[in-house]
Design an enzyme around this catalytic site. Structure first.
Site, PDB file in Angstrom:
ATOM      1  N   GLU A   1      -5.794  -8.129   0.475  1.00 42.04           N
ATOM      2  CA  GLU A   1      -6.523  -7.736   1.684  1.00 42.04           C
ATOM      3  C   GLU A   1      -7.954  -7.398   1.306  1.00 42.04           C
ATOM      4  OE1 GLU A   1      -4.937  -4.612   4.156  1.00 42.04           O
ATOM      5  OE2 GLU A   1      -2.886  -5.383   3.970  1.00 42.04           O
TER       6      GLU A   1
ATOM      7  N   GLU B   1       0.794  -1.234   0.000  1.00 40.00           N
ATOM      8  CA  GLU B   1       0.000   0.000   0.000  1.00 40.00           C
ATOM      9  C   GLU B   1       0.827   1.285   0.000  1.00 40.00           C
ATOM     10  OE1 GLU B   1      -4.123  -1.542   2.082  1.00 40.00           O
ATOM     11  OE2 GLU B   1      -2.898  -0.072   3.154  1.00 40.00           O
TER      12      GLU B   1
END
Length: 468
Positions: A375, A160
């Site tokens: 995720e 991320e």
């Protein structure tokens, strides 16, 4: 009834700083979070889920509940306490033992090299705004590739990049807490993608047997009013800021004219300018062809309307529903959409947007090879009653996302696996401990694990590959 392929991975995701505990023990160097959390005085990442000691228990639960993949991140400062130089052998050995236990339990490790935890020595020199950190990351990555070559087949460089950069420089919720500086956010994203590219090329040069990619956090951006041109422009602004800038860098190795024009326009709002050297792009273009897969973290979408007032962001870190605000001058304002539910942390529950994003990647970047959902999950204030945790809303959230994931696969998107966030309850950065995501409930006082209703449901999906 819909089915997943027999080789589809059903995994659980973790991250070193959120689960290991022992943040300053066994030779581990400091990261910026250690002091940042101490200054805030609300909570620490110690002992978190005590994964450093409890990993045999967690991997046994994986085996019992049909979870055949686990996302693990290596704590850079557990290997190199100062980011470079001296190696901490205790840290090196810990991950050897962890990977060995993974294979013993039949759980494939998918390993991330950086999950929000640059060693403090490098962080204080500017983190990824400093090219010294880029070079240090390449050396750290190369060390890990060689050290764990017989134990790790699946690598990710970063987790991320957008979350790192927006929380450091736009939302101000990560160390050092700067706000509204889009120039620094874009520059940091670019240099992190350069670091990713250097690591990928080092991996391929080493001729290792495994595969490598990167994890990006993506959110589909819709205009709040699809008939208003200014809302369409606002949605595109935020799409470039979070998605397209990083997707271009990942799959093209350069920034399209549209991406660069919008990025420079947003930097100019800070009287700044993005600095991209041709030599950077040469490295990135080579690496773009070598990515084996994209890890996509996907939780929600956004509806954006035009906004030209003053910057105004408020982060909901407590689960007090309806308190978050995100308004960036000249970019846009995030809006709630009637009929779309939200979590207590104001995250929109909009699973059809996962389908839209997956199909968008296939269409816009046909050179992609494979995607893992690395995720997806729901933060929830779980109730613990006599050892029973009924988290039906989480089951509903995951079921709906898996449905649209299967729809994307039917539409021709090559998705190879799904990792629920998270395997067990963990420390959740600015949200502390009351935001639980895990399949397994953790009593933080005793460190005992309790399977939630979602764990039993997930076991059935994993073992049958059927969504009902």
């Amino acid at each position: 009834m819909m089915r997943f392929a027999n080789d589809f991975i059903f995994g659980g995701a973790t991250a070193a700083y959120q689960c290991e505990g022992s943040t300053r023990e066994y030779g581990k160097g400091k990261v910026a979070w250690d002091d940042f959390l101490a200054e805030k005085g609300r909570f620490q990442a110690n002992p978190a889920s005590d994964f450093y000691h409890q990993y045999p228990v967690d991997l046994k639960l994986c085996k019992m509940f049909g979870i055949n993949g686990i996302r693990i991140s290596i704590a850079w400062s557990r290997i190199f306490p100062d980011g470079t130089g001296k190696i901490n052998q205790q840290g090196v050995d810990f991950y050897h033992q962890l990977f060995k236990e993974c294979h013993k339990k039949g759980v494939e490790p998918f390993v991330t090299l950086h999950h929000f935890d640059t060693p403090n020595t490098l962080f204080q020199k500017g983190d990824f705004l400093n090219k010294e950190t880029v070079d240090a990351f390449e050396k750290y990555a190369s060390y890990c590739f060689e050290e764990y070559k017989d134990e790790v087949t699946y690598w990710f460089t970063f987790n991320e990049i957008w979350a790192v950069c927006t929380n450091q420089y736009i939302e101000g919720t990560f160390p050092n807490g700067e706000k509204y500086n889009m120039t620094k956010a874009f520059q940091s994203m670019h240099y992190m993608m350069l670091a990713h590219s250097k690591a990928v090329l080092a991996y391929k040069k080493g001729d290792y047997k495994g595969k490598i990619g990167i994890v990006q956090s993506l959110e589909y951006k819709y205009p709040y009013n699809e008939n208003k041109l200014e809302d369409i422009i606002a949605a595109k602004n935020e799409d470039v800021l979070q998605n397209q800038f990083l997707l271009d860098a990942t799959f093209l190795g350069y920034y399209s004219d549209e991406t660069l024009k919008i990025a420079q326009k947003l930097c100019a709002l800070n009287q700044g300018m993005l600095d991209i050297e041709e030599s950077d792009l040469e490295i990135m273009k080579k690496a773009a062809k070598e990515n084996d897969y994209l890890g996509m973290n996907y939780y929600q979408s956004r509806f954006i309307q035009a906004y030209d007032g003053e910057n105004d962001i408020y982060h909901n870190g407590t689960g007090e529903k309806g308190t978050s605000r995100f308004r960036l001058k000249g970019v846009g304002e995030r809006m709630n959409k009637e009929g779309i539910d939200r979590t207590d942390w104001d995250w929109l529950i909009h699973p059809e947007s996962m389908f839209d994003m997956l199909v968008r990647i296939k269409q816009q970047y046909p050179q992609y090879k494979a995607i893992y959902i690395t995720e997806n999950g729901m933060g929830y204030k779980d109730d613990f009653e006599d050892g029973i945790i009924d988290d039906t809303p989480r089951i509903d959230y995951v079921r709906r996302h898996l449905y649209y994931l299967l729809k994307a696969i039917e539409a021709g998107v090559n998705v190879k696996g799904y990792f629920i966030w998270s395997l067990m309850d963990m420390f959740s950065w600015t949200n502390g401990y009351n935001k639980r995501y895990g399949l397994f409930y953790i009593d933080y006082k005793t460190q005992k694990r309790y399977p939630k209703a979602s764990a039993y449901w997930y076991k059935y999906i994993s073992q049958t590959k059927e969504l009902f």
